[in-house]
Scaffold this motif. Structure first.
Motif, mmCIF file in Angstrom:
data_model
loop_
_atom_site.group_PDB
_atom_site.id
_atom_site.type_symbol
_atom_site.label_atom_id
_atom_site.label_comp_id
_atom_site.label_asym_id
_atom_site.label_seq_id
_atom_site.Cartn_x
_atom_site.Cartn_y
_atom_site.Cartn_z
ATOM 1 N N UNK A 16 0.880 -1.231 0.009
ATOM 2 C CA UNK A 16 0.147 -0.050 -0.236
ATOM 3 C C UNK A 16 0.756 1.221 0.078
ATOM 4 N N UNK A 17 0.579 2.021 -1.007
ATOM 5 C CA UNK A 17 1.326 3.464 -1.117
ATOM 6 C C UNK A 17 0.667 4.518 -0.171
ATOM 7 N N UNK A 31 0.496 -0.339 -10.676
ATOM 8 C CA UNK A 31 -0.059 -0.540 -9.596
ATOM 9 C C UNK A 31 -1.539 -0.201 -9.934
ATOM 10 N N UNK A 32 -2.333 0.295 -9.003
ATOM 11 C CA UNK A 32 -3.735 0.675 -9.215
ATOM 12 C C UNK A 32 -4.219 1.139 -7.931
ATOM 13 N N UNK A 33 -5.286 1.854 -8.049
ATOM 14 C CA UNK A 33 -6.280 2.496 -6.878
ATOM 15 C C UNK A 33 -7.582 1.452 -6.458
ATOM 16 N N UNK A 34 -7.788 1.298 -5.379
ATOM 17 C CA UNK A 34 -8.652 0.517 -4.921
ATOM 18 C C UNK A 34 -9.672 1.202 -4.051
ATOM 19 N N UNK A 35 -10.993 1.306 -4.617
ATOM 20 C CA UNK A 35 -12.002 2.325 -3.877
ATOM 21 C C UNK A 35 -12.901 1.237 -3.139
ATOM 22 N N UNK A 36 -13.429 1.474 -1.777
ATOM 23 C CA UNK A 36 -14.263 0.657 -1.056
ATOM 24 C C UNK A 36 -15.433 1.378 -0.606
ATOM 25 N N UNK A 37 -16.418 0.966 -0.800
ATOM 26 C CA UNK A 37 -17.771 1.849 -0.519
ATOM 27 C C UNK A 37 -18.263 0.904 0.622
ATOM 28 N N UNK A 48 2.479 -2.971 -7.081
ATOM 29 C CA UNK A 48 3.274 -4.426 -7.304
ATOM 30 C C UNK A 48 4.507 -4.116 -6.613
ATOM 31 N N UNK A 49 4.948 -5.075 -5.936
ATOM 32 C CA UNK A 49 6.147 -5.024 -4.909
ATOM 33 C C UNK A 49 6.844 -6.126 -4.976
ATOM 34 N N UNK A 50 8.330 -6.257 -5.445
ATOM 35 C CA UNK A 50 9.116 -7.420 -5.297
ATOM 36 C C UNK A 50 9.642 -7.323 -3.785
ATOM 37 N N UNK A 51 9.189 -8.197 -3.017
ATOM 38 C CA UNK A 51 9.726 -8.117 -1.384
ATOM 39 C C UNK A 51 11.211 -8.560 -1.411
ATOM 40 N N UNK A 99 7.363 -3.365 -8.670
ATOM 41 C CA UNK A 99 7.292 -4.246 -9.934
ATOM 42 C C UNK A 99 6.467 -3.770 -11.027
ATOM 43 N N UNK A 100 6.503 -4.401 -12.249
ATOM 44 C CA UNK A 100 5.533 -4.044 -13.299
ATOM 45 C C UNK A 100 4.290 -5.056 -12.899
ATOM 46 N N UNK A 101 3.180 -4.328 -13.367
ATOM 47 C CA UNK A 101 2.025 -4.922 -13.080
ATOM 48 C C UNK A 101 1.801 -6.255 -13.951
#
Length: 143
Positions: A65-66, A95-101, A120-123, A129-131
């Motif tokens: 999460x950013x 990455x992407x945005x995620x909206x929660x209602x 997206x993250x390479x731990x 990382x790329x999507x």
């Protein structure tokens, strides 16, 4: 004073219901702001599982999460069942945005809108990382 406004996605991708537990309640006897983020985390895990992914493996790479934005709309209370509708916005190369209602199940009262921006993250390498194409394909099939 300016307020945060979270735009809903074009369509909702996923729905789940989560109950408010006593540990989610603050000193004001209503749903705590940090609990809302924890409940969103649970809803996010359920969405990912429905697509065949997890936060540690979302198509060959992890997620991180950013940032997060929370727009309060009402109060939740102990024992409430909350409906979560989730939708993805701003899908891009990393990455992407995620909206929660969030609404109370029994009367439809709006509780909150939340947006988390995920990358997206390479731990192992500790870097963005790329999507993954498999993630894009899973989203396309879920519409």
């Amino acid at each position: 004073m300016s307020r945060i406004h979270i735009e809903p996605p074009e369509h909702w991708l996923f729905h789940t219901c989560i109950s408010v537990h006593i540990g989610d309640i603050n000193y004001g006897n209503h749903l705590a702001n940090d609990a809302i983020l924890r409940l969103c985390h649970e809803a996010r895990l359920r969405l990912l599982a429905s697509l065949g992914f997890s936060e540690m493996d979302a198509g060959g790479t992890g997620l991180i999460m950013l940032d997060a934005a929370l727009q309060f709309q009402g109060q939740g209370f102990y024992g409430d069942k909350l409906d979560f509708d989730l939708g993805i916005t701003d899908l891009n190369n990393t990455g992407f945005g995620l909206v929660y209602r969030i609404r109370r199940s029994n009367d439809g009262t709006a509780i909150a809108m939340v947006k988390t921006n995920m990358a997206f993250f390479n731990y192992q390498r500790q870097r963005i990382s790329r999507t993954p194409e498999i993630f894009r394909n899973a989203l396309a099939q879920s519409h």
